[in-house]
Design an enzyme around this catalytic site. Structure first.
Site, mmCIF file in Angstrom:
data_model
loop_
_atom_site.group_PDB
_atom_site.id
_atom_site.type_symbol
_atom_site.label_atom_id
_atom_site.label_comp_id
_atom_site.label_asym_id
_atom_site.label_seq_id
_atom_site.Cartn_x
_atom_site.Cartn_y
_atom_site.Cartn_z
ATOM 1 N N GLU A 96 -31.131 29.406 32.465
ATOM 2 C CA GLU A 96 -32.011 29.275 31.304
ATOM 3 C C GLU A 96 -32.899 28.062 31.563
ATOM 4 O O GLU A 96 -32.485 27.121 32.252
ATOM 5 C CB GLU A 96 -31.212 29.106 30.004
ATOM 6 C CG GLU A 96 -30.242 30.245 29.720
ATOM 7 C CD GLU A 96 -30.876 31.627 29.722
ATOM 8 O OE1 GLU A 96 -32.043 31.764 29.303
ATOM 9 O OE2 GLU A 96 -30.204 32.584 30.167
ATOM 10 N N ASP B 23 -34.631 33.609 38.936
ATOM 11 C CA ASP B 23 -33.656 32.519 39.085
ATOM 12 C C ASP B 23 -33.788 31.839 40.455
ATOM 13 O O ASP B 23 -33.696 30.611 40.558
ATOM 14 C CB ASP B 23 -32.229 33.065 38.885
ATOM 15 C CG ASP B 23 -32.122 33.818 37.571
ATOM 16 O OD1 ASP B 23 -31.665 33.238 36.582
ATOM 17 O OD2 ASP B 23 -32.545 34.996 37.521
ATOM 18 N N ASP C 87 -27.180 33.047 36.517
ATOM 19 C CA ASP C 87 -28.250 33.219 35.545
ATOM 20 C C ASP C 87 -28.658 31.857 34.991
ATOM 21 O O ASP C 87 -27.811 31.080 34.571
ATOM 22 C CB ASP C 87 -27.817 34.147 34.402
ATOM 23 C CG ASP C 87 -28.997 34.461 33.509
ATOM 24 O OD1 ASP C 87 -29.743 35.407 33.819
ATOM 25 O OD2 ASP C 87 -29.192 33.740 32.508
ATOM 26 N N HIS D 63 -29.426 35.715 26.719
ATOM 27 C CA HIS D 63 -30.224 34.534 27.084
ATOM 28 C C HIS D 63 -29.383 33.263 27.098
ATOM 29 O O HIS D 63 -29.909 32.164 26.881
ATOM 30 C CB HIS D 63 -31.455 34.360 26.172
ATOM 31 C CG HIS D 63 -32.374 35.526 26.190
ATOM 32 N ND1 HIS D 63 -33.031 35.938 27.340
ATOM 33 C CD2 HIS D 63 -32.726 36.399 25.223
ATOM 34 C CE1 HIS D 63 -33.764 37.005 27.058
ATOM 35 N NE2 HIS D 63 -33.582 37.316 25.778
ATOM 36 N N ASP E 194 -25.042 35.982 30.323
ATOM 37 C CA ASP E 194 -25.920 36.844 31.128
ATOM 38 C C ASP E 194 -25.262 37.137 32.487
ATOM 39 O O ASP E 194 -25.221 38.286 32.935
ATOM 40 C CB ASP E 194 -27.295 36.192 31.334
ATOM 41 C CG ASP E 194 -28.217 36.320 30.105
ATOM 42 O OD1 ASP E 194 -27.823 36.975 29.121
ATOM 43 O OD2 ASP E 194 -29.332 35.765 30.149
HETATM 44 P P1 AMP Z 1 -33.122 35.069 30.664
HETATM 45 O O1 AMP Z 1 -32.218 34.919 31.847
HETATM 46 O O2 AMP Z 1 -33.651 36.420 30.418
HETATM 47 O O3 AMP Z 1 -32.393 34.537 29.476
HETATM 48 O O4 AMP Z 1 -34.386 34.164 30.896
HETATM 49 C C1 AMP Z 1 -34.358 32.973 31.619
HETATM 50 C C2 AMP Z 1 -35.410 32.033 31.104
HETATM 51 O O5 AMP Z 1 -36.699 32.659 31.156
HETATM 52 C C3 AMP Z 1 -35.254 31.613 29.637
HETATM 53 O O6 AMP Z 1 -34.364 30.523 29.483
HETATM 54 C C4 AMP Z 1 -36.682 31.201 29.311
HETATM 55 O O7 AMP Z 1 -36.986 29.941 29.848
HETATM 56 C C5 AMP Z 1 -37.496 32.234 30.066
HETATM 57 N N1 AMP Z 1 -37.800 33.364 29.195
HETATM 58 C C6 AMP Z 1 -37.095 34.505 29.033
HETATM 59 N N2 AMP Z 1 -37.668 35.322 28.140
HETATM 60 C C7 AMP Z 1 -38.785 34.684 27.719
HETATM 61 C C8 AMP Z 1 -39.826 34.974 26.777
HETATM 62 N N3 AMP Z 1 -39.844 36.125 26.104
HETATM 63 N N4 AMP Z 1 -40.821 34.057 26.617
HETATM 64 C C9 AMP Z 1 -40.819 32.896 27.295
HETATM 65 N N5 AMP Z 1 -39.879 32.547 28.178
HETATM 66 C C10 AMP Z 1 -38.877 33.418 28.386
HETATM 67 MG MG MG Z 2 -30.375 34.279 31.002
#
Ligand code: AMP
Ligand code: MG
Length: 187
Positions: A14, A109, A12, A164, A169
């Site tokens: 970020e 990813d 996962d 996140h 994750d």
């Molecule tokens: P996640 O694995 O769901 O934490 O998301 C991976 C990456 O996607 C995050 O580090 C952000 O760069 C981007 N991301 C996730 N959710 C959002 C959101 N609501 N708005 C903008 N970018 C997002």
């Molecule tokens: Mg994440």
């Protein structure tokens, strides 16, 4: 959800981001954290874990939105390695577990790794990708895609750790895979 490889490399990422991609467009997002676990496909145990922060180059300053979403701070990415070095360390960590299948929740990813490899002009090194979000829907006989939280809810689980964040994750995705795999094996 069964695969022929002995291990799942569950990853996962970020990345740099901004509200509605206004300051940082999608094609300029960069990985700021890799979280990953090696899940043994037979024993359903996590054999190893990996976490690194990465210093972004295109937008080196994190937006308040990004820090709020991920909890990742400027102080954490400033001393971190750039993507090529971090990727090298990541590949070195998972190599002993090959052959493995690279799994993540959705395709994001996978595409983000490709984007960062292109930007840094390095060869994309990961093994074949599997979209665990899609596999999850198939396994429960649904056509719609589930967010990570809703998938956990569907299995009567709740998120462990900080949402996140890469490693948390990845651990929670591994819990979903384990639940589905052990359920399949029991039936
Ligand atoms: P996640 O694995 O769901 O934490 O998301 C991976 C990456 O996607 C995050 O580090 C952000 O760069 C981007 N991301 C996730 N959710 C959002 C959101 N609501 N708005 C903008 N970018 C997002
Ligand atoms: Mg994440």
């Amino acid at each position: 959800m069964h695969i022929s490889e002995p291990y799942y490399l569950i990853v996962d990422l970020e990345a740099t981001c901004s509200h509605k991609n206004k300051i940082i467009p999608r094609h300029e997002m960069e990985i700021i954290e890799i979280g990953a676990v090696i899940l043994n496909n037979q024993t359903f145990t996590i054999e190893s874990e990996f976490q690194t922060f990465i210093r972004p180059q295109r937008h080196p300053q994190l937006t308040p939105f990004c820090t709020e979403l991920t909890t990742i701070t400027q102080d954490q990415v400033d001393p971190a390695p750039l993507f090529p070095q971090a990727l090298d360390e990541f590949v070195t960590w998972y190599t002993p577990y090959l052959p493995a299948r690279f799994g993540s929740w959705g395709k994001y990813d996978y595409h983000q790794f490709i984007q960062d490899c292109r930007y840094h002009e390095i060869i994309y090194p990961l093994p074949e990708h599997i979209n665990i979000k899609r596999q999850f829907s198939k396994a429960i006989g649904q056509s719609r895609d589930y967010g990570l939280n809703n998938a956990l809810k569907h299995l009567q689980l709740t998120f462990d750790g900080t949402p996140h964040r890469g490693l948390d994750d990845a651990r929670n995705i591994a819990r979903i895979v384990t639940t589905i795999l052990s359920r399949d094996q029991g039936s």
